[in-house]
Design a protein around this motif. Structure first.
Motif, PDB file in Angstrom:
ATOM      1  N   ALA A  50       0.826  -1.211   0.000  1.00 43.47           N
ATOM      2  CA  ALA A  50       0.000   0.000   0.000  1.00 43.47           C
ATOM      3  C   ALA A  50       0.860   1.260   0.000  1.00 43.47           C
ATOM      4  CB  ALA A  50      -0.921   0.015   1.210  1.00 43.47           C
ATOM      5  N   LEU A  51       2.065   1.163   0.497  1.00 46.27           N
ATOM      6  CA  LEU A  51       2.988   2.298   0.531  1.00 46.27           C
ATOM      7  C   LEU A  51       3.972   2.259  -0.632  1.00 46.27           C
ATOM      8  CD1 LEU A  51       4.122   4.740   2.175  1.00 46.27           C
ATOM      9  CD2 LEU A  51       5.614   3.099   3.299  1.00 46.27           C
ATOM     10  N   LEU A  52       4.559   1.102  -0.879  1.00 45.66           N
ATOM     11  CA  LEU A  52       5.616   0.998  -1.885  1.00 45.66           C
ATOM     12  C   LEU A  52       5.076   1.013  -3.314  1.00 45.66           C
ATOM     13  CD1 LEU A  52       7.978  -1.599  -0.192  1.00 45.66           C
ATOM     14  CD2 LEU A  52       8.088   0.880  -0.140  1.00 45.66           C
ATOM     15  N   GLY A  53       3.858   0.534  -3.524  1.00 50.14           N
ATOM     16  CA  GLY A  53       3.266   0.544  -4.860  1.00 50.14           C
ATOM     17  C   GLY A  53       3.118   1.945  -5.429  1.00 50.14           C
ATOM     18  N   PRO A  54       2.453   2.858  -4.706  1.00 53.26           N
ATOM     19  CA  PRO A  54       2.344   4.226  -5.217  1.00 53.26           C
ATOM     20  C   PRO A  54       3.690   4.939  -5.354  1.00 53.26           C
ATOM     21  CG  PRO A  54       0.689   3.844  -3.543  1.00 53.26           C
ATOM     22  CD  PRO A  54       1.592   2.647  -3.542  1.00 53.26           C
ATOM     23  N   GLY A  81       4.583  -1.505  -9.663  1.00 51.63           N
ATOM     24  CA  GLY A  81       3.799  -0.650  -8.769  1.00 51.63           C
ATOM     25  C   GLY A  81       2.311  -0.880  -8.946  1.00 51.63           C
ATOM     26  N   ALA A  82       1.880  -1.033 -10.200  1.00 50.00           N
ATOM     27  CA  ALA A  82       0.466  -1.331 -10.457  1.00 50.00           C
ATOM     28  C   ALA A  82       0.112  -2.727  -9.941  1.00 50.00           C
ATOM     29  CB  ALA A  82       0.181  -1.228 -11.947  1.00 50.00           C
ATOM     30  N   ALA A  83       1.033  -3.674 -10.088  1.00 56.07           N
ATOM     31  CA  ALA A  83       0.795  -5.029  -9.584  1.00 56.07           C
ATOM     32  C   ALA A  83       0.699  -5.036  -8.060  1.00 56.07           C
ATOM     33  CB  ALA A  83       1.901  -5.966 -10.045  1.00 56.07           C
ATOM     34  N   ASP A  84       1.482  -4.189  -7.400  1.00 52.22           N
ATOM     35  CA  ASP A  84       1.400  -4.071  -5.938  1.00 52.22           C
ATOM     36  C   ASP A  84       0.000  -3.665  -5.509  1.00 52.22           C
ATOM     37  OD1 ASP A  84       4.076  -4.654  -5.770  1.00 52.22           O
ATOM     38  OD2 ASP A  84       4.710  -2.594  -5.379  1.00 52.22           O
ATOM     39  N   LEU A  85      -0.538  -2.673  -6.183  1.00 51.99           N
ATOM     40  CA  LEU A  85      -1.876  -2.189  -5.818  1.00 51.99           C
ATOM     41  C   LEU A  85      -2.956  -3.203  -6.182  1.00 51.99           C
ATOM     42  CD1 LEU A  85      -1.522   1.573  -6.751  1.00 51.99           C
ATOM     43  CD2 LEU A  85      -1.336   0.500  -4.508  1.00 51.99           C
ATOM     44  N   ALA A  86      -2.778  -3.895  -7.295  1.00 52.73           N
ATOM     45  CA  ALA A  86      -3.745  -4.930  -7.678  1.00 52.73           C
ATOM     46  C   ALA A  86      -3.714  -6.086  -6.681  1.00 52.73           C
ATOM     47  CB  ALA A  86      -3.448  -5.426  -9.087  1.00 52.73           C
ATOM     48  N   LEU A  88      -2.815  -5.883  -3.551  1.00 51.62           N
ATOM     49  CA  LEU A  88      -3.434  -5.386  -2.321  1.00 51.62           C
ATOM     50  C   LEU A  88      -4.955  -5.454  -2.422  1.00 51.62           C
ATOM     51  CD1 LEU A  88      -3.248  -3.955   0.459  1.00 51.62           C
ATOM     52  CD2 LEU A  88      -3.318  -1.810  -0.807  1.00 51.62           C
ATOM     53  N   ALA A  89      -5.494  -5.060  -3.561  1.00 57.90           N
ATOM     54  CA  ALA A  89      -6.946  -5.070  -3.736  1.00 57.90           C
ATOM     55  C   ALA A  89      -7.501  -6.496  -3.690  1.00 57.90           C
ATOM     56  CB  ALA A  89      -7.315  -4.406  -5.058  1.00 57.90           C
ATOM     57  N   SER A  99      -6.129  -4.346   5.325  1.00 56.17           N
ATOM     58  CA  SER A  99      -4.810  -4.961   5.418  1.00 56.17           C
ATOM     59  C   SER A  99      -4.915  -6.449   5.166  1.00 56.17           C
ATOM     60  CB  SER A  99      -4.201  -4.721   6.802  1.00 56.17           C
ATOM     61  OG  SER A  99      -4.973  -5.356   7.774  1.00 56.17           O
ATOM     62  N   TRP A 100      -3.802  -7.067   4.896  1.00 58.58           N
ATOM     63  CA  TRP A 100      -3.810  -8.505   4.657  1.00 58.58           C
ATOM     64  C   TRP A 100      -2.547  -9.107   5.252  1.00 58.58           C
ATOM     65  CZ3 TRP A 100       0.190 -10.670   1.921  1.00 58.58           C
ATOM     66  CH2 TRP A 100       0.962  -9.789   1.168  1.00 58.58           C
ATOM     67  N   HIS A 101      -2.594 -10.394   5.455  1.00 61.04           N
ATOM     68  CA  HIS A 101      -1.413 -11.126   5.906  1.00 61.04           C
ATOM     69  C   HIS A 101      -1.522 -12.564   5.413  1.00 61.04           C
ATOM     70  CE1 HIS A 101      -4.394 -12.089   8.973  1.00 61.04           C
ATOM     71  NE2 HIS A 101      -3.703 -13.188   9.218  1.00 61.04           N
ATOM     72  N   LEU A 102      -0.377 -13.178   5.292  1.00 60.09           N
ATOM     73  CA  LEU A 102      -0.353 -14.583   4.863  1.00 60.09           C
ATOM     74  C   LEU A 102      -0.477 -15.468   6.082  1.00 60.09           C
ATOM     75  CD1 LEU A 102       2.511 -14.445   2.221  1.00 60.09           C
ATOM     76  CD2 LEU A 102       0.058 -14.506   1.815  1.00 60.09           C
ATOM     77  N   GLY A 103      -1.291 -16.507   5.958  1.00 58.09           N
ATOM     78  CA  GLY A 103      -1.366 -17.493   7.040  1.00 58.09           C
ATOM     79  C   GLY A 103      -2.537 -17.397   7.915  1.00 58.09           C
TER      80      GLY A 103
END
Length: 103
Positions: A50-54, A81-86, A88-89, A99-103
Motif C-alpha cells: 500500500a505504501l511501496l506501490g504508489p 507498482g500497479a501489480a502491488d496495488l492490484a 493489495l486489492a 490490510s492482509w497477511h499470509l497465514g
C-alpha cells in the motif's frame, strides 16, 4: 612581472564545462529514480504494498518524464507498482479488511 597567460581551450573538447553540463545531473537522477521504482515495486510485492506501490508508480513516471536511459527499468517499476496495488486489492477483498497477511 606580468603572469603568463593561460592558453584557451577549444569548446567541446571535454576539457572544460560544456553546454550539456546542466543536463547531466537530471538524467543521472532520472536513472536512479528508474532503478528505485523497480526495486520498490519488487519489494512491494512482498511487504507494504500500500505504501511501496504508489511510490514505485510516482518514481517511474518521474523517471520517464525526465528522459531516463533506463527506460526498461522504469517501465518495469511502473508495472510492478500497479501489480502491488492490484495484489493489495485482491488480498484485501479476499480477507475482507484493508490490510492482509499470509497465514
Amino acid at each position: 612581472m606580468k603572469p603568463a597567460a593561460l592558453p584557451r581551450r577549444a569548446a567541446g573538447t571535454g576539457a572544460g564545462p560544456s553546454r550539456d553540463a546542466g543536463t547531466a545531473r537530471p538524467r543521472r537522477d532520472a536513472d536512479g529514480m528508474a532503478v528505485a521504482s523497480f526495486v520498490l515495486g519488487l519489494v512491494g510485492l512482498l511487504v507494504l504494498n500500500a505504501l511501496l506501490g504508489p511510490m514505485a508508480l510516482c518514481l517511474a513516471v518521474l523517471a520517464l518524464r525526465r528522459g531516463t536511459r533506463r527506460r526498461g527499468r522504469a517501465l518495469l517499476g511502473l508495472a510492478l507498482g500497479a501489480a502491488d496495488l492490484a495484489l493489495l486489492a485482491v488480498l484485501a477483498a479476499a480477507s475482507g479488511t484493508v490490510s492482509w497477511h499470509l497465514g
